[in-house]
Enzyme design. Structure first.
Site, PDB file in Angstrom:
ATOM      1  N   GLY A 263       0.715  -1.038  -0.043  1.00  0.00           N
ATOM      2  CA  GLY A 263       0.046   0.154   0.035  1.00  0.00           C
ATOM      3  C   GLY A 263       1.120   1.186  -0.038  1.00  0.00           C
ATOM      4  CB  CYS A 270      -2.286   8.586   3.208  1.00  0.00           C
ATOM      5  SG  CYS A 270      -1.034   8.616   1.917  1.00  0.00           S
ATOM      6  N   GLY A 306      -6.679   2.138   3.126  1.00  0.00           N
ATOM      7  CA  GLY A 306      -7.687   2.427   2.132  1.00  0.00           C
ATOM      8  C   GLY A 306      -9.148   1.932   2.232  1.00  0.00           C
ATOM      9  NE  ARG A 373       8.266   9.365  13.372  1.00  0.00           N
ATOM     10  CZ  ARG A 373       6.926   9.770  12.728  1.00  0.00           C
ATOM     11  NH1 ARG A 373       6.040   9.295  13.070  1.00  0.00           N
ATOM     12  NH2 ARG A 373       7.181   9.946  11.447  1.00  0.00           N
ATOM     13  CD  GLU A 450     -28.392   1.103  -8.603  1.00  0.00           C
ATOM     14  OE1 GLU A 450     -28.724   1.657  -9.646  1.00  0.00           O
ATOM     15  OE2 GLU A 450     -27.969  -0.055  -8.026  1.00  0.00           O
ATOM     16  CB  SER A 451     -22.695   0.954  -5.795  1.00  0.00           C
ATOM     17  OG  SER A 451     -22.960   0.243  -6.923  1.00  0.00           O
TER      18      SER A 451
HETATM   19  P1  XMP Z   1      -6.373   3.640   6.880  1.00  0.00           P
HETATM   20  O1  XMP Z   1      -7.199   3.835   5.208  1.00  0.00           O
HETATM   21  O2  XMP Z   1      -6.926   2.386   7.229  1.00  0.00           O
HETATM   22  O3  XMP Z   1      -4.719   3.449   6.420  1.00  0.00           O
HETATM   23  O4  XMP Z   1      -6.487   4.694   7.828  1.00  0.00           O
HETATM   24  C1  XMP Z   1      -3.834   3.045   7.306  1.00  0.00           C
HETATM   25  C2  XMP Z   1      -2.618   3.261   6.767  1.00  0.00           C
HETATM   26  O5  XMP Z   1      -2.214   4.441   6.161  1.00  0.00           O
HETATM   27  C3  XMP Z   1      -0.715   4.596   6.033  1.00  0.00           C
HETATM   28  N1  XMP Z   1      -0.444   6.005   6.742  1.00  0.00           N
HETATM   29  C4  XMP Z   1       0.208   6.900   6.210  1.00  0.00           C
HETATM   30  N2  XMP Z   1       0.453   7.081   4.548  1.00  0.00           N
HETATM   31  N3  XMP Z   1       0.815   9.193   5.251  1.00  0.00           N
HETATM   32  C5  XMP Z   1       0.938   8.307   4.273  1.00  0.00           C
HETATM   33  O6  XMP Z   1       1.263   8.244   3.250  1.00  0.00           O
HETATM   34  C6  XMP Z   1       0.660   9.228   6.447  1.00  0.00           C
HETATM   35  O7  XMP Z   1       0.694  10.358   7.206  1.00  0.00           O
HETATM   36  C7  XMP Z   1       0.251   8.132   7.162  1.00  0.00           C
HETATM   37  N4  XMP Z   1      -0.002   7.608   8.222  1.00  0.00           N
HETATM   38  C8  XMP Z   1      -0.419   6.283   8.176  1.00  0.00           C
HETATM   39  C9  XMP Z   1      -0.218   3.437   6.773  1.00  0.00           C
HETATM   40  O8  XMP Z   1       0.216   2.458   5.854  1.00  0.00           O
HETATM   41  C10 XMP Z   1      -1.407   2.954   7.844  1.00  0.00           C
HETATM   42  O9  XMP Z   1      -1.333   1.511   8.048  1.00  0.00           O
END
Ligand code: XMP
Length: 454
Positions: A263, A270, A306, A373, A450-451
């Site tokens: 991903g 993100c 995602g 951090r 629609e979905s």
């Molecule tokens: P969801 O969509 O479930 O995704 O919230 C979680 C994943 O998003 C990634 N992540 C980031 N990616 N910038 C990014 O490009 C960020 O600041 C960031 N924070 C999280 C990461 O892979 C996480 O597991």
């Protein structure tokens, strides 16, 4: 590490610390403690792992002990400090001598000795060797005891089984446990700085899997990190990521990753694709990476980011993921770290303000997360702007326990399997792989609306 439910909570500092990792493991998934700590600041992350590992046991291999000659005052103090109500009494040679419980200390002066009040070895139900859960519960029921000390052939203490832990195990049949019945937990590290020292401390604390997590896993930095890790820790369970291409996933597989996180840019918090125009649409990334590894590869793919509707979970699993990693899906739940803040929200009908409790979700590359951090509170505003941020910070209304969220996800996943005409998820995956066209429908813009628009 086998999961009964294919769900992993993201290593983000507003998503997974001990509380979230406990719920995830109890419900059959896994939590990965984030690496949002300053370089060299290893203790706090290790403590999160210890909390999860000490939460539940099958066999407690290092129960709190006391010597027969110690005073009752010392025993009472040890119970207070450790928070346990029963101490195992052993002598200098670790020979089991008895059990001392809180009840044995009632109404007696502090000067007596442990040996005066303990239930001695002869009156205890003791098992030689480590029994199965079934044998242990049978023994406890038959003899009406709540504690079962375990000894080796020479009578030395091996461990302790408690009725409370056994009951908990029965109540949580899907839980992800290690060989000793403790909940499993993962922890993320970076690829530079303190990463090997951090891994060493986490492994010492009992972590079950280390995740080397960097934004661009198909890189020289990752290659060096994997080599360093393998040289020092041999074949310890290791996840690496993130990548999103066939080349990337092969690169990590060839360098010894036990599982791979896929991903680049789909995550909720993100902004990588907006800010850099790099990344791969997640469905395509999963299909390509799965094809590159082959359908029967021993290396699982963790589909990371995602999935904002429960329905997206089954898609990620069909397109190539073996598990899904979720961040924002758990945002706002009780188990996420961070303070609850009250915010005034206008009610749409009456336009009256009400106070609503919120929690913060932030990307790990957002300003707040990076500031925490890197210890750069005092940098000038312009310097902060120049950090090259790739994450956002949002407030999410508080909404109960993550346990309910997971259970609903699983119900929806089971329904999807049923709609797909299969009796299990592996069967649906097989059917989909054999004939994807049977399941996929090309959507027009109107069909999409629609979905998904409600
Ligand atoms: P969801 O969509 O479930 O995704 O919230 C979680 C994943 O998003 C990634 N992540 C980031 N990616 N910038 C990014 O490009 C960020 O600041 C960031 N924070 C999280 C990461 O892979 C996480 O597991």
């Amino acid at each position: 590490i086998e999961l009964k439910r294919p769900i992993v909570s993201a290593n983000m500092d507003t998503v997974t610390r001990a509380d979230m990792a406990i719920v995830q493991a109890e419900e059959g998934g896994l939590g990965i403690i984030d690496r949002g700590y300053r370089d060299g600041d290893i203790g706090p992350q290790v403590r999160e792992v210890e909390i999860v590992k000490r939460r539940q046991h099958g066999v407690i291999t290092d129960p709190y002990t006391i010597a027969p000659g110690d005073t009752l005052a010392a025993a009472a103090a040890r119970m207070r400090e450790s928070g346990v109500g029963t101490l195992v009494v052993i002598d200098g040679d670790r020979q089991l001598r008895g059990l001392l419980s809180e009840r044995d200390l009632r109404f007696v002066g502090p000067d007596g000795r442990v040996s005066d009040r303990m239930t001695p070895r002869e009156r205890l139900v003791v098992h030689e060797g480590v029994p199965s859960t079934g044998t242990a519960s049978q023994l406890m029921v038959r003899h009406k005891v709540k504690k079962l000390p375990l000894v080796d052939a020479d009578g030395r203490l091996l461990g302790l089984i408690t009725a409370k832990d056994l009951l908990r195990q029965q109540q949580l049949p899907f839980a992800t446990r290690d060989g000793q019945g403790r909940l499993r937990v993962g922890a993320a590290i970076g690829a530079r700085g303190d990463y090997l020292e951090r891994a060493a401390e986490l492994i010492k604390a009992g972590v079950d899997v280390i995740v080397i997590d960097i934004a661009h896993g198909h890189s020289v930095v990752m290659e060096r990190a994997l080599e360093g890790f393998r040289n020092r820790f041999g074949d310890f369970e290791l996840v690496a990521g993130n990548v999103a291409t066939a080349e990337g996933v092969r690169f990590l597989a060839e360098r010894g990753a036990n599982a791979i996180k896929v991903g680049i840019g789909p995550g909720g918090g993100c902004t990588t694709r907006l800010n850099t125009s790099f990344g791969v649409p997640q469905a395509q990334a999963l299909v390509e990476c799965r094809a590159a590894l082959g359908p029967d590869s021993a290396i699982p793919i963790i589909a990371d980011g995602g999935m904002h509707r429960d329905g997206a979970i089954v898609l990620a699993l069909l397109f190539g993921g073996d598990t899904v990693m979720l961040g924002s899906a758990f945002a706002g739940t009780l188990e996420t770290p961070g303070e609850v803040v009250q915010k005034a929200v206008l009610l749409p009908e009456s336009q009256k303000p009400v106070q609503v409790p919120f929690k913060v979700l932030r990307g790990m590359a957002s300003l707040g997360a990076i500031k925490d951090r890197l210890d750069i509170e005092d940098e000038g505003a312009a310097d902060l702007q120049a950090l090259g941020l790739e994450g956002m910070e949002v407030s999410v209304p508080l909404r109960g326990s993550a346990r309910a969220v997971i259970r609903e996800m699983i119900r929806h996943l089971c329904s999807a399997v049923s709609y797909g005409g299969a009796a299990s998820l592996p069967e649906l995956k097989r059917r989909f792989r054999d004939d994807p066209e049977r399941y996929l429908i090309r959507q027009s813009e109107a069909a999409r609306r629609e979905s998904y628009e409600r």
